[in-house]
Scaffold this active site. Structure first.
Site, mmCIF file in Angstrom:
data_model
loop_
_atom_site.group_PDB
_atom_site.id
_atom_site.type_symbol
_atom_site.label_atom_id
_atom_site.label_comp_id
_atom_site.label_asym_id
_atom_site.label_seq_id
_atom_site.Cartn_x
_atom_site.Cartn_y
_atom_site.Cartn_z
ATOM 1 N N ARG A 180 0.774 -1.246 0.000
ATOM 2 C CA ARG A 180 0.000 0.000 0.000
ATOM 3 C C ARG A 180 0.799 1.286 0.000
ATOM 4 N NH1 ARG A 180 -3.680 -1.864 4.874
ATOM 5 N NH2 ARG A 180 -1.649 -2.811 5.279
ATOM 6 N N TYR A 232 -4.069 -17.706 13.727
ATOM 7 C CA TYR A 232 -5.210 -17.107 13.022
ATOM 8 C C TYR A 232 -6.383 -18.082 12.944
ATOM 9 C CZ TYR A 232 -2.266 -13.179 11.654
ATOM 10 O OH TYR A 232 -1.457 -12.061 11.680
#
Ligand code: CP3
Length: 355
Positions: A31, A154
């Site tokens: 990003r 996760y």
């Protein structure tokens, strides 16, 4: 045989002589690059970007067009494996990864199966072949996976940014269940990385982002043991070329000697340890990758250059160093500072590679 025009990374990972210290950056496609954000907008969202080999190839190549990096890294995510196991990965805007069906019940854990990469992770394998074509042997392509323990965090917690309460409760309360998950994950990672190697990955890295939250004994039993098992099952050669592997435990500086005994080729270091001290501790038995604090990229170009020199000087003369950040590049990094870093590594490192 490899016909790579720039194989500096591969030679450094194998501790062979190079002319300068090679450099690549964790999250080098991401990003902080406006062109990445544009492609991501065209794809719709991050997962659609990962799941489309054309888009994944496009963003993998973006940082190489801007900076003279010594490697490309497959654009994907570590959570593709649990997604392929059916846990339902999604990204809530601004909140990071989440699973629709985290592991809660014993029967869910017992029914976990190793995904077939050629079927359930076809989009990753296709991206690897397509990226190799786009690279045209300019620099090597690094494939990657999460570590069994980091994936389990996760899968059990269902999201990131937690206190690891559920995974640690299982570790102490039902270690048999956690070992079962880790065993399936280790088989899945081995199969997945070997499929990436067969499709063209020229080095592979295992990201153990959360191993560092474990106690000394738990790290050895629940994280390192499974990475060792994976390394034993990895293809070491493909089409006549050695395929080096790298293991990276964030916060793993405490366990370097133990990590060496996993038979890995290289260890990734976060920024909390002095790389020269790390080199003495591993006694030149493996290569080292790292370890500039990513926050240095918010500073001036003089500071970046000075900090690059400190890392190079600390590692000192001779082969076996791959320059990198100690963790992923921040989305707020000015791209021009990345160029300063890459150029500084190339220029300043030459003096450490003369006889
Ligand atoms: O290094 C590279 O350029 C390759 C691409 C890569 C991504 N994720 C792309 C990504 C790699 C190697 C990863 C690995 C990964 N993914 C890890 C291990 C490395 C680490 O950072 O410790 C972990 C823990 C994940 C899981 C994950 N994926 C998280 C926690 C997040 C959110 C983090 C954030 O910065 O918001 C992601 C999303 C993700 N993976 C992004 C990228 C470029 C940002 C997604 C976006 O475009 O919105």
């Amino acid at each position: 045989m490899t016909k790579l025009r720039n194989d500096t990374l591969i030679r450094a990972l194998l501790r062979q002589p190079t002319e300068y210290t090679p450099v690549w950056l964790m999250r080098q496609a991401g990003r902080y690059l406006p062109e990445y954000n544009q492609t991501r907008a065209r794809a719709g969202d991050f997962l659609s970007l990962c799941k489309n080999p054309d888009f994944a190839t496009e963003v993998t190549m973006q940082p190489l067009a801007r900076f003279p990096l010594d490697a490309a890294i497959l654009f994907s995510d570590i959570l593709t494996i649990p997604d392929a196991m059916g846990l339902g990965l999604y990204f809530a805007e601004g909140e990071g990864p989440r699973f629709e069906r985290p592991l809660r019940e014993e029967w869910e854990i017992r029914s976990l199966a190793v995904p077939d990469p050629d079927v359930h992770l076809r989009y990753v394998i296709d991206a690897v072949s397509q990226i190799r074509k786009a690279l045209n042997d300019q620099v090597p392509l690094i494939g990657f996976s999460g570590s069994p323990f980091t994936l389990a965090c996760y899968m059990i917690e269902g999201c990131g940014g937690t206190d690891f309460r559920q995974v640690k409760t299982m570790l102490y309360q039902r270690p048999d269940l956690l070992h079962h998950i880790l065993d399936v994950n280790a088989q899945a990672v081995t199969t997945y990385l070997n499929a990436q190697i067969e499709a063209g990955a020229q080095a592979v890295m295992i990201f153990d982002t959360w191993g560092g939250v474990l106690s000394h004994a738990a790290y050895l039993e629940f994280s390192l043991q499974y990475m060792t098992q994976i390394i034993a099952g990895l293809r070491r050669e493909h089409e006549g070329a050695r395929i080096p592997n790298i293991i990276f435990t964030k916060g793993g500086g405490l366990w370097l000697e133990k990590m060496v005994s996993s038979q890995c080729d290289a260890i990734g270091l976060d920024w909390t340890i002095d790389i020269g001290e790390a080199r003495r501790r591993v006694n030149d038995q493996v290569a080292l990758q790292g370890n500039l604090d990513p926050a240095i990229l918010f500073a001036s170009s003089d500071t970046i250059t000075a900090e690059v020199e400190k890392v190079l000087a600390s590692y000192s003369h001779g082969p076996g160093h791959v320059f990198n950040l100690g963790h992923g590049i921040s989305q707020f990094t000015p791209p021009e500072n990345t160029l300063t870093l890459v150029n500084a590594v190339h220029t300043l490192s030459r003096k450490y590679h003369t006889d």
